[in-house]
Design an enzyme around this catalytic site. Structure first.
Site, PDB file in Angstrom:
ATOM      1  N   HIS A  13       9.375  -7.893  -3.127  1.00 44.76           N
ATOM      2  CA  HIS A  13       8.028  -7.298  -2.974  1.00 44.76           C
ATOM      3  C   HIS A  13       7.349  -7.994  -1.792  1.00 44.76           C
ATOM      4  O   HIS A  13       6.914  -9.139  -1.895  1.00 44.76           O
ATOM      5  CB  HIS A  13       7.203  -7.505  -4.248  1.00 44.76           C
ATOM      6  CG  HIS A  13       5.830  -6.905  -4.167  1.00 44.76           C
ATOM      7  ND1 HIS A  13       5.312  -6.098  -5.155  1.00 44.76           N
ATOM      8  CD2 HIS A  13       4.859  -6.992  -3.227  1.00 44.76           C
ATOM      9  CE1 HIS A  13       4.094  -5.727  -4.829  1.00 44.76           C
ATOM     10  NE2 HIS A  13       3.790  -6.256  -3.654  1.00 44.76           N
ATOM     11  N   HIS A  15       4.722  -7.445   1.836  1.00 45.58           N
ATOM     12  CA  HIS A  15       3.862  -6.679   2.745  1.00 45.58           C
ATOM     13  C   HIS A  15       4.112  -7.159   4.174  1.00 45.58           C
ATOM     14  O   HIS A  15       3.805  -8.301   4.504  1.00 45.58           O
ATOM     15  CB  HIS A  15       2.386  -6.875   2.390  1.00 45.58           C
ATOM     16  CG  HIS A  15       2.047  -6.365   1.030  1.00 45.58           C
ATOM     17  ND1 HIS A  15       1.664  -5.059   0.800  1.00 45.58           N
ATOM     18  CD2 HIS A  15       2.091  -6.966  -0.183  1.00 45.58           C
ATOM     19  CE1 HIS A  15       1.461  -4.889  -0.502  1.00 45.58           C
ATOM     20  NE2 HIS A  15       1.716  -6.025  -1.120  1.00 45.58           N
ATOM     21  N   LYS A  99       6.828   3.405  -5.004  1.00 44.35           N
ATOM     22  CA  LYS A  99       5.773   2.496  -5.442  1.00 44.35           C
ATOM     23  C   LYS A  99       4.615   3.266  -6.066  1.00 44.35           C
ATOM     24  O   LYS A  99       4.064   4.186  -5.452  1.00 44.35           O
ATOM     25  CB  LYS A  99       5.265   1.718  -4.223  1.00 44.35           C
ATOM     26  CG  LYS A  99       4.047   0.874  -4.484  1.00 44.35           C
ATOM     27  CD  LYS A  99       4.392  -0.375  -5.259  1.00 44.35           C
ATOM     28  CE  LYS A  99       3.148  -1.114  -5.713  1.00 44.35           C
ATOM     29  NZ  LYS A  99       3.152  -2.527  -5.444  1.00 44.35           N
ATOM     30  N   HIS A 136       2.415  -1.214  -9.667  1.00 46.24           N
ATOM     31  CA  HIS A 136       1.264  -2.128  -9.653  1.00 46.24           C
ATOM     32  C   HIS A 136       0.543  -1.902 -10.971  1.00 46.24           C
ATOM     33  O   HIS A 136      -0.148  -0.898 -11.149  1.00 46.24           O
ATOM     34  CB  HIS A 136       0.342  -1.841  -8.461  1.00 46.24           C
ATOM     35  CG  HIS A 136      -0.808  -2.801  -8.394  1.00 46.24           C
ATOM     36  ND1 HIS A 136      -0.947  -3.732  -7.396  1.00 46.24           N
ATOM     37  CD2 HIS A 136      -1.853  -3.010  -9.239  1.00 46.24           C
ATOM     38  CE1 HIS A 136      -2.032  -4.469  -7.623  1.00 46.24           C
ATOM     39  NE2 HIS A 136      -2.595  -4.047  -8.735  1.00 46.24           N
ATOM     40  N   HIS A 174       4.698  -8.237  -9.708  1.00 46.86           N
ATOM     41  CA  HIS A 174       3.768  -9.371  -9.730  1.00 46.86           C
ATOM     42  C   HIS A 174       3.054  -9.514 -11.078  1.00 46.86           C
ATOM     43  O   HIS A 174       1.830  -9.431 -11.146  1.00 46.86           O
ATOM     44  CB  HIS A 174       2.774  -9.325  -8.562  1.00 46.86           C
ATOM     45  CG  HIS A 174       2.168  -7.973  -8.250  1.00 46.86           C
ATOM     46  ND1 HIS A 174       1.562  -7.201  -9.206  1.00 46.86           N
ATOM     47  CD2 HIS A 174       2.070  -7.285  -7.089  1.00 46.86           C
ATOM     48  CE1 HIS A 174       1.120  -6.091  -8.650  1.00 46.86           C
ATOM     49  NE2 HIS A 174       1.425  -6.117  -7.365  1.00 46.86           N
ATOM     50  N   ASP A 247       5.106 -10.900  -2.931  1.00 51.26           N
ATOM     51  CA  ASP A 247       3.834 -10.224  -2.655  1.00 51.26           C
ATOM     52  C   ASP A 247       3.100 -10.922  -1.514  1.00 51.26           C
ATOM     53  O   ASP A 247       1.872 -10.899  -1.459  1.00 51.26           O
ATOM     54  CB  ASP A 247       2.952 -10.150  -3.910  1.00 51.26           C
ATOM     55  CG  ASP A 247       1.858  -9.088  -3.783  1.00 51.26           C
ATOM     56  OD1 ASP A 247       1.913  -8.297  -2.831  1.00 51.26           O
ATOM     57  OD2 ASP A 247       0.945  -9.078  -4.624  1.00 51.26           O
TER      58      ASP A 247
HETATM   59  O1  DOR Z   1      -3.242  -9.306  -3.416  1.00 45.09           O
HETATM   60  C1  DOR Z   1      -2.753  -8.235  -3.078  1.00 45.09           C
HETATM   61  N1  DOR Z   1      -2.631  -7.876  -1.787  1.00 45.09           N
HETATM   62  N2  DOR Z   1      -2.354  -7.383  -4.033  1.00 45.09           N
HETATM   63  C2  DOR Z   1      -1.939  -6.151  -3.755  1.00 45.09           C
HETATM   64  O2  DOR Z   1      -1.600  -5.450  -4.666  1.00 45.09           O
HETATM   65  C3  DOR Z   1      -1.959  -5.648  -2.357  1.00 45.09           C
HETATM   66  C4  DOR Z   1      -1.873  -6.754  -1.405  1.00 45.09           C
HETATM   67  C5  DOR Z   1      -2.196  -6.321   0.007  1.00 45.09           C
HETATM   68  O3  DOR Z   1      -1.655  -5.316   0.465  1.00 45.09           O
HETATM   69  O4  DOR Z   1      -2.969  -7.007   0.657  1.00 45.09           O
HETATM   70 ZN    ZN Z   2       1.792  -6.238  -3.192  1.00 42.05          ZN
END
Ligand code: DOR
Ligand code: ZN
Length: 344
Positions: A13, A15, A99, A136, A174, A247
């Site tokens: 997971h 970003h 997702k 999520h 998460h 995450d």
């Molecule tokens: O803390 C987070 N940041 N939780 C999420 O679900 C998205 C993520 C983000 O994209 O910044």
């Molecule tokens: Zn995330």
């Protein structure tokens, strides 16, 4: 023990964002991890197979020349997701999961699902072809306390979805609560859960006691200590239900420190050092490989990575407080304890 060699880990997971931010954060993940499940919550989100193919190409051209890192793409589920497009993308191996963001749950989730009956047919098709759903797991109702949103989601949304489509393979992403860890464990072979690095380290006091600490604010928000302990037990148990999904979610300091600051902790760089420290404290270094490198591929029906990394224990390792990006600085997650394990 002062040295530990494990199968190269993956991040289930992540970003990566896009553009300049991606250029800055991608090498941080590619340094240690073989693969990562790439979150689709860009603006606009990655909704179609075409979006995913183009995003994958941008990632491949931004990654360091000598890196073997492989992005595993996902699509963002909307109430208008087309079954045909999704099936075609899965068949050619372009996407590895879909997702589900409940509408409004977190960063860039406005296009997410509000009416779950509208995605039932998509979920049935995913179950048929074995394509996993990454969830999520938080309700967004204003009348549900933010610290209860995960537990309520399990009862009101996740359990009904799993009863309606029992063959659907689901990853609770998460998880932050004992309820999440318990539900995942009880769910059989079609259910798994990822745990982040930061949720193994912080509880809600880290965010709120002694002054507000925006760099510890993420979603789902960290809960009470008893929940952190349940996550720690789950991650170090050796149970294949649980695996690493960092995450890691970069936001510039400017955006983190606004009066309405963004949610996310950036852990790509120091995750393996933190995990080794945390697992060692639990006398569970022998469980780190399962959690970071083996259970994830098993659930995603992929082979583990062929190569290894070695962690070596010595004098405390220092990491930069923040990394520079063309959009601004991104502060690195600070576990608030010394780290003795480095990836060599
Ligand atoms: O803390 C987070 N940041 N939780 C999420 O679900 C998205 C993520 C983000 O994209 O910044
Ligand atoms: Zn995330």
């Amino acid at each position: 023990m002062t040295s530990l060699t494990i199968t190269r880990p993956d991040d289930w997971h992540l970003h990566l964002r896009d553009g300049d931010m991606m250029k800055a954060v991608l090498p941080e993940t590619a340094r240690h991890f073989g693969r990562a499940i790439i979150m689709p919550n860009l603006i606009p989100p990655v909704i179609t197979a075409k979006d995913a193919a183009e995003y994958r190409d941008r990632i491949m051209s931004a990654k360091p020349d000598n890196s073997k890192f492989q992005p595993l793409m996902t699509l963002y589920l909307t109430e208008d997701t087309e079954v045909k497009d999704l099936r075609a993308a899965a068949e050619i191996g372009l996407i590895h999961a879909i997702k589900l963001y409940p509408a409004g749950a977190t960063t860039n989730s406005a296009s997410g699902v509000a009416d779950f009956s509208k995605v039932q047919r998509v979920l049935e098709n995913m179950a048929q072809i074995g394509l996993p759903l990454c969830v999520h797991g938080e309700v967004t109702d204003a009348d549900v306390d933010i610290f209860d949103r995960e537990a309520v989601f399990i009862d009101r949304v996740l359990d009904p979805i799993r009863r309606a489509v029992p063959e659907l393979r689901v990853i609770m992403e998460h998880i932050t609560t004992k309820q999440g860890a318990d539900y995942a464990r009880s769910g059989g072979d079609n259910l798994a859960a990822t745990i982040t690095t930061h949720h193994l380290v912080i509880n809600r006091n880290h965010i709120l006691a002694g002054g507000i600490k925006p760099h510890y604010y993420c979603l789902p928000v960290a809960k009470r200590e008893e929940h952190r302990l349940a996550l720690l037990e789950a991650a170090t148990s050796g149970d294949k239900t649980y695996f690493l999904g960092t995450d890691s979610a970069p936001h510039t300091d400017e955006n983190k420190l606004l009066p309405c600051g963004c949610a996310g902790c950036f852990t790509a760089t120091n995750t393996m050092s933190i995990l080794a420290e945390v697992f060692e404290k639990e006398n569970a270094l022998d469980k780190l490989e399962g959690f970071a490198s083996l259970h994830g591929p098993a659930f995603y029906r992929l082979e583990p990575n062929k190569d290894t990394i070695t962690l070596t224990k010595g004098d405390p390792v220092t990491y930069p407080d923040r990394i520079e990006t063309a959009q601004g600085d991104v502060t690195m997650f600070d576990p608030q304890f010394p780290l003795h394990w480095r990836v060599t």
